[in-house]
Design an enzyme around this catalytic site. Structure first.
Site, short mmCIF file in Angstrom:
data_model
loop_
_atom_site.label_atom_id
_atom_site.label_comp_id
_atom_site.label_asym_id
_atom_site.label_seq_id
_atom_site.Cartn_x
_atom_site.Cartn_y
_atom_site.Cartn_z
N GLU A 115 44.55 75.79 22.19
CA GLU A 115 43.24 75.29 21.75
C GLU A 115 42.34 75.02 22.98
OE1 GLU A 115 43.41 71.43 19.84
OE2 GLU A 115 41.53 71.78 18.76
N LYS A 190 37.68 75.59 13.23
CA LYS A 190 38.63 74.53 12.85
C LYS A 190 38.15 73.79 11.60
CE LYS A 190 40.97 70.69 15.32
NZ LYS A 190 41.11 70.11 16.68
N CYS A 227 44.98 73.45 15.54
CA CYS A 227 45.60 72.14 15.81
C CYS A 227 45.78 71.22 14.61
CB CYS A 227 44.89 71.42 16.95
SG CYS A 227 45.89 70.07 17.59
N1 LIG Z 1 43.40 68.77 19.03
C1 LIG Z 1 43.71 68.06 17.97
O1 LIG Z 1 43.25 68.32 16.87
N2 LIG Z 1 44.55 67.03 18.18
C2 LIG Z 1 44.85 66.07 17.18
C3 LIG Z 1 46.20 65.51 17.32
C4 LIG Z 1 47.21 66.25 16.53
O2 LIG Z 1 46.93 66.67 15.40
O3 LIG Z 1 48.31 66.41 17.01
#
Ligand SMILES: NC(=O)NCCC(=O)O
Length: 363
Positions: A115, A190, A227
């Site tokens: 990401e 996203k 993510c």
């Molecule tokens: N980049 C991101 O969405 N991180 C959020 C934490 C997670 O979902 O592990």
């Protein structure tokens, strides 16, 4: 601590390790791919780990095997976060260019980066102004131009998760897909944004507005679940309904947040949706000066791949750059559906009705 898998190898005897692997990974043997000597040399020189595994499918009478290699890259930033943006990004490009070259030499056909791979994950700082120049257009920004050339040279489909700046100046958390001729194929944005602890992305951009696209590449039907979207099981389902055979989950996540989920969610999604899942997390420690404070975050890597039968590879290290190469036979997706009668027993109509009745609300 390098990786969970190395701890096991160091502490279990051969017989116990086999038993453990069978239950935990789904098979006794990891089916390691023999890597080239040059790959080992390059990985040593470049200080990144390379691991390779394969997943076979049964032979069929009417369909040919559909075998290809996938590549996942996890990496740390190179320069401190207070260096000029252009230099920070170029240093990452230089590092990634070398790893992609190794992936190409091992015949990787579809490759995915982590990401927002071009930058430190400044989205934890709450600051925007200082970092604006990391945002770039999806179809012709610096990272797409850089990767289009490599995609064409190596006949490789590349998934490039970036911070997108659209034509109106709005930001999005986006994954760009580039085909094996170096053409921009499209993008996914996203869908689910975290607002939890220092992960607060809602002040930077909105949830994605492009649904669940599946890209029919020369090598297979692929999708990207970025993510935090991995915590939402219907997000995974929609990519399956649209025909995905492989879903990549590029991430940036830290140990304080759900490291215990990491090995479960994408793996469960592979079984529930009968496709391959590829989980990629960044590594390394990133330090930011926020007003008078220092903010430090360490990412735990551990990238891995799961097959539709639930077998998974070991993870890349927690604390080192890495390239994971996984040979898959896409025929396995349909074989698993047929074997378990998953399409026949699905009750999508019942769920659609139930969701509509509940007025789309959770209790
Ligand atoms: N980049 C991101 O969405 N991180 C959020 C934490 C997670 O979902 O592990």
């Amino acid at each position: 601590m390098n990786s969970f898998d190395n701890i096991l190898k160091d502490h279990l005897n051969k017989a116990h390790l086999k038993q453990f692997n069978k239950i935990y990974y789904g098979r006794e043997d990891h089916c390691e791919i023999k890597l080239k000597k040059s790959t080992k040399t390059e990985s040593k020189n470049g200080n990144f780990e390379v691991a390779g595994y394969s997943f076979a499918a049964a032979k069929e009478e009417l369909r040919k095997p559909n075998i290809l290699r996938l590549g996942l890259i996890q990496h740390s930033i190179v320069l401190p976060t207070d260096e000029p943006i252009k230099d920070q990004r170029q240093a990452i490009f230089n590092k990634i260019g070398k790893i992609i070259k190794v992936a190409a030499s091992e015949d990787v056909r579809i490759l995915c980066l982590q990401e927002t791979w071009t930058m430190p994950f400044f989205l934890c700082t709450g600051e925007k102004k200082k970092w604006e120049e990391f945002a770039e257009p999806a179809s012709d920004g610096p990272s797409t131009i850089f990767l289009r050339e490599l995609a064409k040279k190596y006949e490789m489909v590349i998934i490039s998760p970036i911070l997108e700046r659209d034509e109106n100046g709005k930001w999005w958390n986006t994954a760009v897909v580039i085909d094996e001729e170096g053409n921009y194929m499209g993008k996914h944005r996203k869908n689910h944004l975290p607002s939890v602890g220092s992960f607060s992305e809602t002040s930077y951009y909105e949830p994605g507005n492009l649904g669940h696209p599946v890209f029919c590449t020369k090598y297979g039907k692929i999708a990207v679940n970025i993510c935090y979207g991995r915590h939402q099981s219907l997000n995974w389902l929609m990519f399956a309904l649209n025909g995905a055979q492989i879903v990549f989950n590029p991430a940036a996540t830290i140990a304080e947040f759900g490291e215990t989920f990491w090995g479960i969610e994408a793996r469960a999604a592979a079984v529930a949706n009968h496709y391959f899942t590829c989980s990629i997390n960044r590594v390394g420690t990133e330090e930011f000066s926020v007003k008078k404070d220092k903010r430090v975050r360490t990412y735990y890597g551990s990238s891995y791949v799961t097959a539709p039968d639930g077998c998974r590879t070991p993870g890349l290290p927690k604390d080192k750059d890495g390239l994971l190469i996984v040979e898959v036979d896409l025929n396995l997706c349909r074989q698993i559906k047929d074997q378990w009668g998953f399409n026949m027993t699905a009750r999508l109509d019942m769920y659609a009705e139930g969701i509509a009745k509940n007025n789309m609300k959770y209790c």
